[in-house]
Design a protein around this motif. Structure first.
Motif, PDB file in Angstrom:
ATOM      1  N   ILE A 232       0.835  -1.205   0.000  1.00  0.00           N
ATOM      2  CA  ILE A 232       0.000   0.000   0.000  1.00  0.00           C
ATOM      3  C   ILE A 232       0.870   1.255   0.000  1.00  0.00           C
ATOM      4  O   ILE A 232       0.630   2.201  -0.754  1.00  0.00           O
ATOM      5  CB  ILE A 232      -0.944  -0.001   1.216  1.00  0.00           C
ATOM      6  CG1 ILE A 232      -1.980  -1.124   1.077  1.00  0.00           C
ATOM      7  CG2 ILE A 232      -1.652   1.348   1.358  1.00  0.00           C
ATOM      8  CD1 ILE A 232      -2.904  -1.274   2.262  1.00  0.00           C
ATOM      9  N   GLY A 233       1.899   1.270   0.841  1.00  0.00           N
ATOM     10  CA  GLY A 233       2.760   2.444   0.932  1.00  0.00           C
ATOM     11  C   GLY A 233       3.518   2.712  -0.349  1.00  0.00           C
ATOM     12  O   GLY A 233       3.632   3.861  -0.788  1.00  0.00           O
ATOM     13  N   ALA A 234       4.055   1.648  -0.969  1.00  0.00           N
ATOM     14  CA  ALA A 234       4.810   1.823  -2.215  1.00  0.00           C
ATOM     15  C   ALA A 234       3.906   2.335  -3.330  1.00  0.00           C
ATOM     16  O   ALA A 234       4.307   3.191  -4.133  1.00  0.00           O
ATOM     17  CB  ALA A 234       5.462   0.503  -2.622  1.00  0.00           C
ATOM     18  N   ARG A 235       2.670   1.831  -3.381  1.00  0.00           N
ATOM     19  CA  ARG A 235       1.742   2.286  -4.413  1.00  0.00           C
ATOM     20  C   ARG A 235       1.322   3.740  -4.187  1.00  0.00           C
ATOM     21  O   ARG A 235       1.376   4.572  -5.103  1.00  0.00           O
ATOM     22  CB  ARG A 235       0.500   1.397  -4.433  1.00  0.00           C
ATOM     23  CG  ARG A 235      -0.534   1.778  -5.491  1.00  0.00           C
ATOM     24  CD  ARG A 235       0.062   1.774  -6.874  1.00  0.00           C
ATOM     25  NE  ARG A 235      -0.951   1.980  -7.907  1.00  0.00           N
ATOM     26  CZ  ARG A 235      -0.680   2.237  -9.162  1.00  0.00           C
ATOM     27  NH1 ARG A 235       0.578   2.330  -9.563  1.00  0.00           N
ATOM     28  NH2 ARG A 235      -1.647   2.412 -10.047  1.00  0.00           N
ATOM     29  N   LEU A 236       0.925   4.059  -2.961  1.00  0.00           N
ATOM     30  CA  LEU A 236       0.515   5.428  -2.668  1.00  0.00           C
ATOM     31  C   LEU A 236       1.695   6.390  -2.815  1.00  0.00           C
ATOM     32  O   LEU A 236       1.511   7.536  -3.244  1.00  0.00           O
ATOM     33  CB  LEU A 236      -0.069   5.516  -1.257  1.00  0.00           C
ATOM     34  CG  LEU A 236      -1.420   4.829  -1.047  1.00  0.00           C
ATOM     35  CD1 LEU A 236      -1.873   4.979   0.396  1.00  0.00           C
ATOM     36  CD2 LEU A 236      -2.482   5.393  -1.992  1.00  0.00           C
TER      37      LEU A 236
ATOM     38  N   ILE B 116      -9.463   6.002  -9.372  1.00  0.00           N
ATOM     39  CA  ILE B 116      -9.662   4.558  -9.460  1.00  0.00           C
ATOM     40  C   ILE B 116      -8.417   3.850  -9.978  1.00  0.00           C
ATOM     41  O   ILE B 116      -8.170   2.676  -9.675  1.00  0.00           O
ATOM     42  CB  ILE B 116     -10.873   4.232 -10.361  1.00  0.00           C
ATOM     43  CG1 ILE B 116     -11.318   2.777 -10.161  1.00  0.00           C
ATOM     44  CG2 ILE B 116     -10.554   4.508 -11.810  1.00  0.00           C
ATOM     45  CD1 ILE B 116     -11.863   2.480  -8.787  1.00  0.00           C
ATOM     46  N   GLU B 117      -7.574   4.577 -10.727  1.00  0.00           N
ATOM     47  CA  GLU B 117      -6.344   4.000 -11.267  1.00  0.00           C
ATOM     48  C   GLU B 117      -5.336   3.657 -10.178  1.00  0.00           C
ATOM     49  O   GLU B 117      -4.437   2.836 -10.387  1.00  0.00           O
ATOM     50  CB  GLU B 117      -5.707   4.965 -12.276  1.00  0.00           C
ATOM     51  CG  GLU B 117      -6.524   5.209 -13.532  1.00  0.00           C
ATOM     52  CD  GLU B 117      -6.652   3.959 -14.383  1.00  0.00           C
ATOM     53  OE1 GLU B 117      -5.631   3.247 -14.541  1.00  0.00           O
ATOM     54  OE2 GLU B 117      -7.751   3.702 -14.893  1.00  0.00           O
ATOM     55  N   ILE B 118      -5.487   4.282  -9.017  1.00  0.00           N
ATOM     56  CA  ILE B 118      -4.583   3.982  -7.901  1.00  0.00           C
ATOM     57  C   ILE B 118      -4.672   2.507  -7.529  1.00  0.00           C
ATOM     58  O   ILE B 118      -3.679   1.886  -7.141  1.00  0.00           O
ATOM     59  CB  ILE B 118      -4.916   4.872  -6.678  1.00  0.00           C
ATOM     60  CG1 ILE B 118      -4.657   6.340  -7.022  1.00  0.00           C
ATOM     61  CG2 ILE B 118      -4.111   4.452  -5.455  1.00  0.00           C
ATOM     62  CD1 ILE B 118      -5.085   7.308  -5.925  1.00  0.00           C
TER      63      ILE B 118
ATOM     64  N   GLY C 169       4.031   1.092 -11.081  1.00  0.00           N
ATOM     65  CA  GLY C 169       4.103   2.319 -10.304  1.00  0.00           C
ATOM     66  C   GLY C 169       4.187   2.063  -8.815  1.00  0.00           C
ATOM     67  O   GLY C 169       3.186   2.108  -8.109  1.00  0.00           O
ATOM     68  N   LEU C 170       5.403   1.757  -8.326  1.00  0.00           N
ATOM     69  CA  LEU C 170       5.652   1.557  -6.899  1.00  0.00           C
ATOM     70  C   LEU C 170       6.876   2.379  -6.519  1.00  0.00           C
ATOM     71  O   LEU C 170       7.854   2.411  -7.261  1.00  0.00           O
ATOM     72  CB  LEU C 170       5.900   0.076  -6.580  1.00  0.00           C
ATOM     73  CG  LEU C 170       4.760  -0.899  -6.887  1.00  0.00           C
ATOM     74  CD1 LEU C 170       5.237  -2.336  -6.698  1.00  0.00           C
ATOM     75  CD2 LEU C 170       3.557  -0.629  -5.995  1.00  0.00           C
ATOM     76  N   ALA C 171       6.822   3.034  -5.375  1.00  0.00           N
ATOM     77  CA  ALA C 171       7.936   3.868  -4.916  1.00  0.00           C
ATOM     78  C   ALA C 171       8.478   3.318  -3.601  1.00  0.00           C
ATOM     79  O   ALA C 171       7.724   3.195  -2.626  1.00  0.00           O
ATOM     80  CB  ALA C 171       7.483   5.317  -4.744  1.00  0.00           C
ATOM     81  N   SER C 172       9.770   3.012  -3.585  1.00  0.00           N
ATOM     82  CA  SER C 172      10.361   2.403  -2.388  1.00  0.00           C
ATOM     83  C   SER C 172      10.266   3.315  -1.174  1.00  0.00           C
ATOM     84  O   SER C 172      10.082   2.842  -0.047  1.00  0.00           O
ATOM     85  CB  SER C 172      11.822   2.032  -2.655  1.00  0.00           C
ATOM     86  OG  SER C 172      12.578   3.161  -3.046  1.00  0.00           O
ATOM     87  N   HIS C 173      10.394   4.630  -1.385  1.00  0.00           N
ATOM     88  CA  HIS C 173      10.301   5.547  -0.244  1.00  0.00           C
ATOM     89  C   HIS C 173       8.919   5.466   0.412  1.00  0.00           C
ATOM     90  O   HIS C 173       8.799   5.501   1.638  1.00  0.00           O
ATOM     91  CB  HIS C 173      10.565   6.986  -0.702  1.00  0.00           C
ATOM     92  CG  HIS C 173      11.982   7.234  -1.106  1.00  0.00           C
ATOM     93  ND1 HIS C 173      12.423   7.036  -2.396  1.00  0.00           N
ATOM     94  CD2 HIS C 173      13.059   7.651  -0.401  1.00  0.00           C
ATOM     95  CE1 HIS C 173      13.714   7.332  -2.464  1.00  0.00           C
ATOM     96  NE2 HIS C 173      14.125   7.710  -1.276  1.00  0.00           N
ATOM     97  N   GLY C 174       7.876   5.369  -0.405  1.00  0.00           N
ATOM     98  CA  GLY C 174       6.539   5.233   0.147  1.00  0.00           C
ATOM     99  C   GLY C 174       6.403   3.968   0.970  1.00  0.00           C
ATOM    100  O   GLY C 174       5.779   3.971   2.036  1.00  0.00           O
ATOM    101  N   GLY C 175       7.017   2.882   0.481  1.00  0.00           N
ATOM    102  CA  GLY C 175       6.998   1.637   1.234  1.00  0.00           C
ATOM    103  C   GLY C 175       7.710   1.762   2.565  1.00  0.00           C
ATOM    104  O   GLY C 175       7.248   1.234   3.583  1.00  0.00           O
TER     105      GLY C 175
END
Length: 268
Positions: free
Chosen positions: A66-70, A86-88, A95-101
């Motif tokens: 969830i964190g990587a996606r957001l 809805i694309e989220i 589209g995943l971000a390591s910092h968000g994870g």
């Protein structure tokens, strides 16, 4: 003329009917399974309940995804996703971000620590870092197999021609580029080795937060430097003095410095 390495690897391992088994998904799954086994063994070694590892696995898996996606949607392409919320949910589109994870897992493990271990979250991270490094290593290997998140052109003999990448074909066709996925795999391996030695040989987990602090410097100090070599992930990064990945790395570098300083005063 220096020759480069032609990287022509199919990101799909095999087809089972209409289902595709992809390297990226496989490496995500393998990373989490290896991490679970490592943490489970460590908890058993320290005589903590078996249920701790099972619960921790769910906290980590859910919060990381969830964190990587957001993180990607909020930090990199908010203009698009705010107009198409809805694309989220369509995580399979990439589209995943390591910092968000990382930010999400810190919040999730604060809750886990309060509800389960009743210890400092940094006590937990000190024991988890080798597992975290393993997951990160596997994910970057998946990026390599996907021919994505590579760097600018280089004249070095280890430059890769990512011939299956549309982005590479459009921007750098015929040129070798920095295989930044491999560079990131190297610092993940370094974080694994350093944290493993700090725990198993020197027993520095007694200084709560020290292993985590050192590892954050390895992870995000390296990530900060490597961003100068990486091709922009989104168009909005072009022309930025520091890109989004670097800006998000700064607070984690500062956190690492703080934890190292703090660990001198906090012991088990």
């Amino acid at each position: 003329m220096v020759s480069s390495i032609v990287w022509d690897v199919d990101p799909i391992i095999l087809h089972i009917g209409s289902i595709e088994l992809r390297w990226y998904g496989l490496m995500w799954g393998l990373g989490f399974l290896l991490a679970y086994d490592m943490v489970s063994r460590l908890f058993k070694k320290e005589h903590y309940p078996d249920t701790w590892a099972d619960t921790l696995f769910m906290y980590c898996l859910i919060s990381t995804v969830i964190g990587a996606r957001l993180g990607h949607c909020l930090f990199y392409e908010w203009d698009y996703y705010s107009a198409h919320p809805i694309e989220i949910l369509k995580i399979w589109n990439g589209g995943l971000a390591s910092h968000g994870g990382v930010f999400a897992i810190i919040l999730a493990l604060i809750m886990y620590s309060k509800r389960v271990t009743h210890k400092s979250v940094w006590w937990l991270f000190d024991r988890m870092i080798p597992a975290v490094a393993t997951v990160c290593f596997c994910i970057r290997f998946g990026n390599l197999m996907n021919s994505e998140i590579f760097g600018y052109p280089t004249s070095m003999p280890w430059g890769f021609e990512f011939v299956r990448s549309r982005e590479w074909q459009q921007l750098y066709a015929g040129q070798g580029c920095h295989p930044t996925q491999i560079y990131e795999m190297i610092y993940c391996a370094a974080a694994f080795i350093v944290s493993w030695v700090m725990y198993h040989k020197y027993h520095l987990e007694k200084h709560v937060g020290l292993i985590t602090g050192v590892s954050l410097l390895i992870f995000f100090g390296s990530r900060f430097g490597l961003e100068f070599l990486k091709n922009p992930q989104v168009a909005s990064e072009s022309g930025m003095l520091l890109n989004i990945g670097q800006l998000l790395s700064i607070p984690l570098i500062l956190l690492g410095i703080y934890l190292i300083y703090r660990s001198k005063k906090v012991q088990e």
